[in-house]
Design a protein around this motif. Sequence first.
Motif: not given
Lengths: 157, 162
Positions: B72-74, B61-68, B79-81
């Motif tokens: 997409r830019g911070r 989950r953390n890795e997916a958030n980091r990837f996003l 916002e997407m997360i």
Amino acid sequence: MKDDRAEVTGYGAPDIEAEMGRLTPVPVPPGLQLRVIERARESQGKALLSPGMRIAAVICSVLIVALLGADPFLSRQEADILASIAGVRVQPGPSGEPAAVLAEFLGGTGEAAEAARMARREIIAAAAARREQDRQITAAWKRLKGGPAHEAFEEII
Amino acid sequence: MNVAKLYEGHGEQLYRYLVFRLGSAEDAEDVLQECFSRFARYDLRWRLVLDPKAFVFRVARNEANRFLRQKRGRREGEEMILAGAVNGFMAAFVAPEEPSSALLLRAAEGLPPEQKEAVFLKVCDGLTFKEIASVCGVSANTAASRYRYGIEKLREAVGGRS
């Protein structure tokens, strides 16, 4: 009565779960397992520190932090030891303690001690002035052309 | 840490969870590789892990958030997360032919993101509420109520016909 255990551990929702169980998940791409494992092993090989070194690094960090934390206590003990060697009384007080110990070690406190310190300073200043005078005389001798060491006594006269 | 054994245990579940989180099979594969690279480097940390299943899902989950955030830019990624914009049952399951299953899938897709995640982790990955709580960083009670609300909404959506 509300069943708290059921709420936290959860018995699920059999009807919906069964319905969802009929859904087909997306297939895993072929060769994914091999690619993932290969890359993980590569990454493991490239790790900066081996597991043993990591443990050593953690232990060293803990020791450094412990030493830094213990330093004020150790230095306070050292000040006590110095004071006891010098045979002086340590002034209690959280902040002025090391200064008080040092003052006592260097000759005590009070007016008499201050006068003694002033006298010592005057003696040191006078000695420094004498040394400077001697140095200037020596330099003047050296500047003289053909100093007495290199001339016969008759020539000087 | 035996990576092959870990993959046998959780690899495919994690892949599906990542497809659900990211909405893309390619991204999910990239993130899964990164996750397993991390697991391989976590020799020391594995000794402290009490619940390996919750731990691997949390890392994913953390890795997916980091990837996003990277992709997409911070700001947009964050916002997407928060909005759960890419969380998708549609991406994680093959479109069913049966109308009732299609209805269920559409209803699941329409759930709020946090309920969607709780339902996915419970129903599709078989995590307990305690494990879901560790993965999402909430209390077990919150995880349970998210699941309950989600299921109620799904039941309402498909219940009309039964």
